[in-house]
Motif scaffolding. Sequence first.
Motif, short mmCIF file in Angstrom:
data_model
loop_
_atom_site.label_atom_id
_atom_site.label_comp_id
_atom_site.label_asym_id
_atom_site.label_seq_id
_atom_site.Cartn_x
_atom_site.Cartn_y
_atom_site.Cartn_z
N TYR A 1 55.13 37.74 -33.28
CA TYR A 1 55.20 39.07 -33.04
C TYR A 1 54.50 40.11 -33.84
O TYR A 1 53.75 41.01 -33.49
CB TYR A 1 56.78 39.33 -32.73
CG TYR A 1 57.02 40.93 -32.56
CD1 TYR A 1 57.10 41.57 -31.09
CD2 TYR A 1 57.01 41.97 -33.44
CE1 TYR A 1 57.24 42.72 -31.06
CE2 TYR A 1 57.52 43.20 -33.18
CZ TYR A 1 57.47 43.66 -32.05
OH TYR A 1 57.85 44.79 -31.49
N LEU A 2 54.69 39.60 -35.37
CA LEU A 2 53.97 40.49 -36.20
C LEU A 2 52.64 40.44 -36.22
O LEU A 2 51.87 41.38 -36.41
CB LEU A 2 54.63 40.38 -37.68
CG LEU A 2 55.98 40.71 -37.90
CD1 LEU A 2 56.26 39.98 -39.16
CD2 LEU A 2 56.19 42.09 -37.95
N CYS A 3 52.24 39.09 -36.04
CA CYS A 3 50.73 38.80 -36.03
C CYS A 3 49.76 39.57 -34.81
O CYS A 3 48.85 40.39 -34.94
CB CYS A 3 50.20 37.45 -35.88
SG CYS A 3 50.58 36.59 -37.24
N PHE A 4 50.70 39.74 -33.72
CA PHE A 4 50.13 40.31 -32.50
C PHE A 4 50.06 41.79 -32.57
O PHE A 4 49.05 42.48 -32.05
CB PHE A 4 50.87 39.67 -31.29
CG PHE A 4 50.50 40.42 -29.87
CD1 PHE A 4 49.35 39.93 -29.28
CD2 PHE A 4 51.15 41.32 -29.36
CE1 PHE A 4 48.90 40.55 -28.04
CE2 PHE A 4 50.70 41.93 -28.01
CZ PHE A 4 49.62 41.52 -27.48
N ILE A 5 51.31 42.27 -32.95
CA ILE A 5 51.36 43.90 -33.00
C ILE A 5 50.78 44.28 -34.02
O ILE A 5 49.79 45.51 -33.66
CB ILE A 5 52.89 43.98 -33.12
CG1 ILE A 5 53.67 43.68 -32.08
CG2 ILE A 5 53.01 45.65 -33.29
CD1 ILE A 5 53.18 44.13 -30.59
N PHE A 6 50.41 44.02 -35.14
CA PHE A 6 49.94 44.73 -36.48
C PHE A 6 48.72 43.94 -36.85
O PHE A 6 48.77 42.94 -37.70
CB PHE A 6 50.90 44.73 -37.60
CG PHE A 6 52.37 45.58 -37.14
CD1 PHE A 6 52.01 46.95 -36.84
CD2 PHE A 6 53.50 44.84 -36.88
CE1 PHE A 6 53.25 47.50 -36.41
CE2 PHE A 6 54.35 45.34 -36.41
CZ PHE A 6 54.53 47.05 -36.37
N CYS B 1 46.61 45.90 -30.03
CA CYS B 1 47.12 44.84 -30.69
C CYS B 1 46.03 43.93 -31.30
O CYS B 1 44.89 44.54 -31.53
CB CYS B 1 47.71 43.80 -29.77
SG CYS B 1 46.58 43.02 -28.49
N SER B 2 46.25 42.96 -32.20
CA SER B 2 45.20 42.39 -32.90
C SER B 2 44.38 41.45 -31.99
O SER B 2 44.76 40.50 -31.22
CB SER B 2 45.73 41.39 -33.99
OG SER B 2 44.86 40.35 -34.61
N HIS B 3 42.99 41.67 -31.97
CA HIS B 3 42.09 40.97 -30.92
C HIS B 3 42.31 39.63 -31.22
O HIS B 3 42.19 38.70 -30.33
CB HIS B 3 40.71 41.55 -31.06
CG HIS B 3 39.82 40.99 -30.43
ND1 HIS B 3 39.09 39.84 -30.40
CD2 HIS B 3 39.39 41.69 -29.17
CE1 HIS B 3 38.20 39.67 -29.28
NE2 HIS B 3 38.34 40.62 -28.53
N SER B 4 42.17 39.17 -32.50
CA SER B 4 42.25 37.75 -32.87
C SER B 4 43.37 36.92 -32.43
O SER B 4 43.51 35.68 -32.39
CB SER B 4 41.90 37.38 -34.33
OG SER B 4 43.04 37.84 -35.13
N TRP B 5 44.45 37.69 -32.23
CA TRP B 5 45.90 36.97 -31.70
C TRP B 5 46.07 37.23 -30.17
O TRP B 5 47.20 36.84 -29.82
CB TRP B 5 47.00 37.59 -32.64
CG TRP B 5 47.00 36.95 -33.78
CD1 TRP B 5 46.57 37.47 -34.88
CD2 TRP B 5 47.69 35.67 -34.19
NE1 TRP B 5 46.71 36.45 -35.87
CE2 TRP B 5 47.32 35.50 -35.56
CE3 TRP B 5 48.48 34.76 -33.45
CZ2 TRP B 5 47.95 34.16 -36.39
CZ3 TRP B 5 49.12 33.59 -34.03
CH2 TRP B 5 48.85 33.50 -35.60
N LYS B 6 45.15 37.83 -29.62
CA LYS B 6 45.51 37.80 -27.88
C LYS B 6 45.55 36.52 -27.31
O LYS B 6 46.45 36.26 -26.66
CB LYS B 6 44.28 38.76 -27.47
CG LYS B 6 44.41 40.09 -27.73
CD LYS B 6 43.55 40.91 -26.66
CE LYS B 6 43.43 42.54 -26.94
NZ LYS B 6 42.56 43.28 -26.03
N VAL B 7 44.67 35.67 -27.51
CA VAL B 7 44.55 34.34 -26.67
C VAL B 7 45.57 33.58 -27.25
O VAL B 7 46.19 33.02 -26.25
CB VAL B 7 43.16 33.92 -26.62
CG1 VAL B 7 43.08 32.51 -26.30
CG2 VAL B 7 41.90 34.61 -26.27
#
Length: 887
Positions: free
Chosen positions: A132-137, A196-202
């Motif tokens: 959750y943290l990696c995706f949101i921030f 959100c974090s682009h690198s964590w979308k997929v």
Amino acid sequence: NLQWDTLGRQFVEYEQMAPFLIPEEQQRRLLDFLPLFLKTWEQSPGVIVFPNLQLLASEVSKLLTKEIKRNLNGKPAEEARLALKQLLQQKGEAEDGHLLLKSVYLLSQTNLRTMWNIIGSGLPAALMQCLYLCFIFPLNKTNDDGGTSEDDIHTQEMLVKIMLNMYREEQGVEELLASDKLHALIIATSSLWDQCSHSWKVPTGHVLRTISKAQTKNSVVYLQAVDCIKIAIQNLFKLADTLPACDVCEAASIVLCFVKDSYPISSALLTEFENNDGYQLLLKILLRCEGLQKTERDPYVDEILDILTCLTTCGKTELKVSGNIVHPQLPHFDFEWTQSSGLTVKNLQAFQVLQTIFQKSNDQYLCGRILAAIGTIWAWNTVNFFLLEWTLQPINQFTDIIHFKPYPVQVLFFRLVESIVLDLSYVPHEILKKVQCLIRENIVPFCTLTALQCLLSMTKKDVLFSDIFRDSGLLGLLLSLLRKQAKILRKSAGGQLAGLEEVTEKELNAVMLKMVAALTVKSVRNTVVLKDYGMVPYIKIFLDDECYRSATLSILEQLSVINYEEYMSIIIGALCSSTQGELHLKIDLLKSLLRILESPKSHSAFRSCSGFNGLLSLLSDMEGALQDPPSGLWMAVGQNSILELVFYTLQGITAALHLDPVNSSFFQRNGLFEKMAEDLGSLGCFWTHGKWQTPVTLEKTRTFAEFLDAAFCSSEPFPMWLKNCIWILNFLDHMIKGTLHLESYFRETRTDMGEASRDDQEGSQTQEENPIAVKKTDNKFPVSASRLNCAIVHPGAVCVMVRLLPKLYKEGHCQLSQEIQCAVVGHIQSLVKSEKSRQVMCGAGLLSTIITSCQSAFLNANHPLHLPLTRVFEKLASQAIQPDVLR
């Protein structure tokens, strides 16, 4: 193994000491043990000899969970995200957090029992908080796309892999329900996708889809209790107005997965989706995808369409419809049989989204995918076609607008319509009426062409369509259109339309002719309709164009069923009026004639329409065609094509004579064998410049059969004139035996419009080298055993061979010329061995033919042919009944 044994003893010592150690010391000893464990693992990949693996997994997972909570709890979200990065990152030698993560990563890939110990440690909820943290921030909002280091990527891969391994187990999903992070993450994907974090979308989408597939009854209750789907839909409606279509599709597909995957457990999330305008959301999103280029389309558009297709079978009650089966139907159609086992449509709302997109969009990709989805639904269960067509009528309605769609979509649509007949064995009368209306209006010629090709395939399926399309008026419509086109062709007299218009017009004409041909095959009634329409003079006009010819000849051949004389008059007339260079036309006409002559009833019509004279005139027109080297018009024509025309001409004559005493008597009585010999002799490969030449002493002799083998089956060089002569003599030999019409020496080289084009140059070279092809095995001519056992069926052909004998000569080839002459005489001698054959030959006038044609050799005792000709003469003379014949 020694290393693993050492590690095992060390871990046993750790187990024994752990209860007596303070937590900090216990943690330190475990952390000191892990580097040795990882080193041993790396040195023995795939080989793990560690008896307490589950306990180790449990201890390490608990410690990782503890460290995550210690570093994150009580901190603001952005500060917690930074702390997480510091915990898990690798600096020089492995830090504690990274060491624990890597250990859990390796342990999670061992076995299911070990995985259960990891799940039971509380790690699933802890890692969900991390995700959750990696995706949101995003840590670096300005450079999130490309600023990630290799270490960060490796850390991400390990985190995600651990989560995938845990969350594909129902136990792992159940562990998530104690916290609020699962529904928070789902809602975040629907509201913060652009922030959100682009690198964590997929990775986030991958993890959530894995959780979706492992949903349980408790997880569905959990998501329903917090209105997760409702809130997500509301958020997506807002994103749909601002974000690019592909981004919205990616976010929406995650929510949609939870709706679809939960349905086998409970319909609660689907109901929540439907009650909050979920279908309207999907319609809005998908319509925004119209016009996307191939490079812009994400796989998530396909995923949404696939999920929508699956949702059509999600419903509480079976659809009950009672439609009217309109007759006539195909004999093997049975509505009860169509109700087979398989998924059935229960959710018309979901299907309406697909239907509406097709109706509103002209995007080639979207429309094509929806047609494919409909085909998939029909494949699940045959009854789905009827459930949909008797309720929403998608195909019926699509027919009204199909001409507005791109051409590839039209092709896919009519293949779908075609499959109703070919695969479901059902005749959709209402749909076919609309297709015929489309053809009549001809708004878009390409669409009309595709519709006609669809109906043509159906017509070939069963003769029932011959009646259906006649009664519906399609046959009459086609005849009217063809009459109009024939008039245009006649007036244009070879004038050309421009570019694409010409191609479309020709293809339309070709398919209309094929359709009429298919409707008249085995249908006397339809053939009578064609004749009553006065179409015969107009159909003839299409013969001149090769792309129309096959279908045109098929129509005329059906006409012969009701009137042989009219057919023969048309074909013989076309043969006689064709120009010298129209070889392909002549050959096609002759092939058609041969098919009709298979019926003995056609023979008298052939004779009365001057068929024999017509065919012999073809030979007359080829004077000098086979001379070597060729000259004039014949220089542009391959000699193989000329031989092919000679072959089919002689085949036609043989077929008309076959088992027909009246025609045989007519041909003999009117001196047509003599005319045939004269015409063959003038082809150019036979000698025409003088009488018999001075005989030479033969160094070797060969039989006629050996000449055939040497000329066509060996590498021995033969002059072209001799090869051509041997071909013609071979044709005559088969004609003598009454079998020429059963032979096939030439490959098919021409094609109709819409079929594979002919490579003229390559085909010509191949055939010039070897025109022989396989023999026919499907002839329909009646064969009399007594006639075929007789060596001579057409004695007049022997006389033709004798008349050509003096012409088997070429200057500069005296030895070879005399050798082939001797071989032919020897062959004739073998033909008159039996008493019956000699009687037949006497009646045909072979005695007088030998005297008149071979007089020089016959009366010259020194000529090599003198002796064999004398023997033939003596055998025949012994059978001569009339003294004047002998004199």
